[in-house]
Design a protein around this motif. Structure first.
Motif, PDB file in Angstrom:
ATOM      1  N   PRO A  39       0.817  -1.183   0.120  1.00  0.00           N
ATOM      2  CA  PRO A  39      -0.092  -0.050  -0.179  1.00  0.00           C
ATOM      3  C   PRO A  39       0.683   1.167  -0.035  1.00  0.00           C
ATOM      4  O   PRO A  39       2.045   1.283   0.598  1.00  0.00           O
ATOM      5  CB  PRO A  39      -0.853  -0.189   1.297  1.00  0.00           C
TER       6      PRO A  39
ATOM      7  N   GLU B 288      -4.057   3.637   7.931  1.00  0.00           N
ATOM      8  CA  GLU B 288      -4.335   2.503   8.530  1.00  0.00           C
ATOM      9  C   GLU B 288      -3.421   2.315   9.871  1.00  0.00           C
ATOM     10  O   GLU B 288      -3.900   1.673  10.904  1.00  0.00           O
ATOM     11  CB  GLU B 288      -3.804   1.124   7.622  1.00  0.00           C
TER      12      GLU B 288
ATOM     13  N   ARG C   4      -2.194   5.462   2.311  1.00  0.00           N
ATOM     14  CA  ARG C   4      -2.855   4.587   2.953  1.00  0.00           C
ATOM     15  C   ARG C   4      -2.419   3.832   4.107  1.00  0.00           C
ATOM     16  O   ARG C   4      -3.051   3.596   5.275  1.00  0.00           O
ATOM     17  CB  ARG C   4      -2.840   3.377   1.851  1.00  0.00           C
TER      18      ARG C   4
END
Ligand SMILES: Nc1ncnc2c1ncn2[C@@H]1O[C@H](COP(=O)(O)OP(=O)(O)OP(=O)(O)O)[C@@H](O)[C@H]1O
Ligand SMILES: [Mg+2]
Lengths: 256, 347
Positions: B302, B310, B306
C-alpha cells in the motif's frame, strides 16, 4: 485438396538463421474449420513454421496465404511487392497467436490485456472492447478475475487470458505454440478444455503440442516434422498408430 | 520494533530429545537483545545532538541573516528561475532523449548513427563549455534564418533576440540532458523482455502503440530511478549557469554575499532551498514509481498515505494487545481467488 476451402496454405517456405536453414521448403494446407496438430522433436522447426505463418519471421522463400490473403506480400501486375511493417501488422490482426510463455502484458489487468488489441489494432471503441473482453474472459472461465494482473494469476489462468486475448481479434485462424508446456501438470487440463471447446466450435487451428492424447482427440490432421521438413501427415489414427516413416516411429516410441 | 515481554526462563540449552513439545509451545519467547546496536544508536544520537547544538549556538552561522534572506524577494525570484531551468531542461531533455533512444534502437542505420554521434558528442563536451558556446552564439552567427536547406531563406532573426541568456541556458541544459536521458531510456527499453514486443506485434498493434502502451510503461520501472537522479542532478547543476550571469539561486546568493560579506548564512539559504526542492522531487519520484509498478508485484504494497491512515486507525499497541492470547500467526485463511486477493490487484 477437395472439401472445404483452405484457410491456411503454406508453399515452399524456407527460413535460415545465420546461414543455417531450419525450414527446408514446407508445404502445408489447413482447411477451414480444421484442427491440425504439429508434432516433432525439439529443434525440428515447429515454432519457426508457426511464426512464419503470421510473419513474426519473414520466410526467405515461399508463400503463405491465410484466408485468401497473401501474407507479407502484395501482387502488382506480374510482381510481388513486400508489404511494409504497418500492413503486415494489419494482416496479423486476423491471426491469433498463443505463446508457450503466455507473454501477457504484466502492467495491464486481464481485462486490459484482452481489450488492448481490439482498441489498438482494430480501433474499436473502448467501452465496447472492454465489454467484449469481459465476455471472452468469462468464456475461458475467468469472469471473476477481470481486474487481476497477470502475476496474480496461476499459469493456467494466465494462459487462458492469453487465449482470450488472441480470440479478441475474432481471428480467422488460431496458432498455438506449445500452449501447455510451461504449465504444471495439474493446470494443463484447464487450458486444454478451453482449446477443445474452440475446436468443437469450428475454429481453424494449428497446434504445436506434446500432449499425445489431446492431439489424438482434437486433431483432424496430424503433421510430423523433423529437421525442418514435414515427414508425414494424415489423420491422427493413421499417423499416431501406424506411422510409416521410421523417424515418426522413433519419436512416438520415445514420447510414449 | 516491539518492547521486550517480561523475561521468562529459557528452556535448558540441551533439552532432552523426548522433551514434551506441547509444553515447549507454551513457553514465552524472549527476543534477542542487540546491545551493540543500542550502543551505536546512543552514540549517534549524542553526536547529532552536539552538532545541532553547535548549529544553534555558534554565532558564525548567523541565523538572523539567514532568516532575513530565506524568503527575500530576490531569493524567491532566483528559486523560481532555478525551477524553470530544471523544468524546461528536463522536459526538453527527456523528450529529445526518448527520441534519440528510439532512433538508436531503430532499424535504420542512418538514424542509429545520428543518435550515436549525438550521444557521443554531447557526453564529451563539458556542460560549462557548451553553455558558453550557446551564450556566444551571436558571436558565431549574427542572424539565424528559417528556409529551405541550401536554398532561399524566408525568415531571419537576430541571434541576440532569439537566443537570450535564458534560452541559451535552457538549450544548453536540455541538449546536455538529452544525451544522458537517451542512454537511460534506451537502457530501460532493452531491459523489457523481447517477448512483450513480439506479443504486441502478433496482436497487430501499430508500432507507435507497441512502444507507447506496451514497451515504455514497462521500461519506466527501470528508467525512473535513474531519471530521478538525473533530474535532481540537473536541478543542482543549474547552478552552473551562474557563469552566464543568469540570476538563478546560486548566482543570486553569490551576488548578495558579494555585497554584504555574509557568506555562510547565504550559502545556507541556497542549501536549504536545494534541500527543500530535492525533497519535493523525491516525493514525486516515489509517487510516480508506484504508478508504474502496477502489476509488477503479486501483492502490491500500500502507498504511504494508505499506510499512514491504517497505522492511525490501528496503532501498533492495539495490534499487540489484540495479539495476546489469540490464534497463532498464519492461521488466517488465505485462499487464492477470494475477494480480498482480487481487490489487491484492482487499481
Ligand atoms: N532466432 C533464431 N536464431 C537462430 N536460430 C534459431 C532462431 N530461432 C530458431 N532457431 C533454430 O531453428 C531451429 C528450429 O527451431 P524451432 O524453435 O522452430 O524448433 P521447435 O521445433 O519449435 O523446437 P521446440 O520443440 O524445442 O520448441 C533450431 O535449431 C533453433 O536453434
Ligand atoms: Mg518451439
Amino acid at each position: 485438396m477437395s472439401g472445404p476451402a483452405p484457410m491456411v496454405e503454406v508453399r515452399g517456405v524456407r527460413k535460415s538463421f545465420g546461414g543455417v536453414e531450419v525450414l527446408h521448403g514446407i508445404d502445408l494446407t489447413v482447411a477451414a474449420g480444421e484442427v491440425t496438430v504439429i508434432l516433432g522433436p525439439s529443434g525440428s522447426g515447429k515454432s519457426t513454421l508457426l511464426r512464419a505463418i503470421n510473419h513474426l519471421e519473414r520466410p526467405d522463400a515461399g508463400l503463405v496465404r491465410v484466408d485468401g490473403a497473401l501474407m507479407g506480400l502484395r501482387r502488382v501486375g506480374g510482381r510481388l511487392h513486400e508489404l511494409r511493417e504497418r500492413a503486415v501488422l494489419r494482416q496479423r490482426a486476423r491471426i491469433g497467436f498463443v505463446f508457450q510463455n503466455f507473454h501477457l502484458f504484466p502492467h495491464l489487468t486481464a481485462l486490459e490485456n484482452v481489450a488492448e488489441a481490439p482498441v489498438g489494432a482494430l480501433r474499436r471503441p473502448r467501452a465496447r472492447a472492454r465489454r467484449e473482453a469481459a465476455a471472452l474472459l468469462d468464456r475461458v472461465g475467468l469472469g471473476d478475475r477481470l481486474d487481476a494482473y497477470p502475476r496474480q494469476l496461476s499459469g493456467g489462468q494466465q494462459q487462458r487470458v492469453a487465449i482470450a486475448r488472441a480470440l479478441a481479434l475474432s481471428p480467422r485462424v488460431l496458432l498455438f505454440d506449445e500452449p501447455t508446456s510451461a504449465l504444471d501438470p495439474e493446470l494443463v487440463g484447464e487450458v486444454l478444455t478451453v482449446i477443445r471447446d474452440l475446436a468443437r466450435g469450428g475454429t481453424t487451428m494449428l497446434v504445436v503440442t506434446h500432449e499425445m492424447g489431446f492431439a489424438r482427440e482434437i486433431a483432424d490432421t496430424v503433421v510430423f516434422m523433423d529437421q525442418g521438413r514435414i515427414v508425414e501427415q494424415g489423420p491422427p489414427d493413421a499417423v499416431l498408430d501406424r506411422p510409416r516413416h521410421p523417424r515418426t516411429r522413433a519419436f512416438l516410441a520415445q514420447v510414449r | 520494533m516491539s518492547s521486550a515481554p517480561p523475561a521468562a526462563p529459557l528452556p535448558a540449552q540441551h533439552a532432552p530429545l523426548n522433551d514434551d513439545f506441547a509444553e515447549l509451545a507454551t513457553l514465552p519467547v524472549v527476543p534477542a537483545r542487540h546491545y551493540g546496536r543500542w550502543l551505536a544508536g546512543a552514540l549517534v544520537v549524542v553526536l547529532t545532538a552536539q552538532f545541532l547544538h553547535g548549529l544553534a549556538t555558534n554565532p558564525g552561522w548567523d541565523w538572523p541573516t539567514f532568516f532575513d534572506y530565506l524568503l527575500a524577494e530576490s531569493v524567491l525570484k532566483a528559486v523560481w528561475l532555478t525551477i524553470q531551468l530544471t523544468f524546461y531542461g528536463t522536459a526538453l531533455g527527456f523528450t529529445l532523449g526518448v527520441l534519440l533512444a528510439v532512433m538508436r534502437l531503430s532499424r535504420s542505420p542512418v538514424l542509429r548513427a545520428v543518435a550515436w554521434t549525438y550521444v557521443w558528442a554531447f557526453r564529451s563536451i563539458p556542460l560549462i563549455v557548451q553553455l558558453l558556446f550557446w551564450f556566444n552564439l551571436a558571436y558565431l552567427y549574427r542572424e539565424l534564418g528559417l528556409g529551405i536547406p541550401f536554398g532561399p531563406v524566408f525568415w531571419t532573426f537576430e541571434t541576440m533576440h532569439l537566443v537570450g541568456p535564458l534560452a541559451a541556458a535552457v538549450i544548453g541544459l536540455a541538449l546536455h540532458q538529452a544525451a544522458y536521458a537517451a542512454e537511460i531510456v534506451r537502457g530501460g527499453i532493452i531491459a523489457v523482455d523481447s517477448g512483450q514486443r513480439e506479443a504486441a506485434a502478433a496482436l497487430g498493434l501499430p508500432k507507435a502503440r507497441q512502444l507507447r502502451r506496451i514497451v515504455l510503461p514497462q521500461a519506466m520501472r527501470g528508467i525512473l530511478p535513474n531519471a530521478a537522479n538525473e533530474i535532481i542532478s540537473l536541478f543542482k547543476g543549474t547552478s552552473i549557469v551562474s557563469v552566464m550571469a543568469l540570476g538563478e539561486l546560486f548566482y543570486q546568493v553569490q551576488v548578495i554575499y558579494g555585497r554584504n560579506g555574509r557568506v555562510v548564512p547565504l550559502l545556507m539559504v541556497a542549501t536549504v532551498w536545494y534541500i527543500v526542492l530535492t525533497t519535493v522531487l523525491t516525493v514525486v519520484q516515489h509517487a510516480v514509481e508506484r504508478r508504474f509498478a502496477r502489476g509488477a508485484e503479486r501483492e502490491p504494497t500500500p502507498g504511504p498515505f494508505r499506510r499512514a491512515r491504517e497505522a492511525l486507525q490501528r496503532p501498533p499497541w492495539a495490534a499487540r494487545l489484540a495479539r495476546r492470547g489469540q490464534a497463532p500467526p498464519g492461521a488466517a485463511p488465505e485462499a487464492p481467488g477470494t475477494p480480498e486477493a482480487r481487490a489487491g490487484g484492482a487499481r
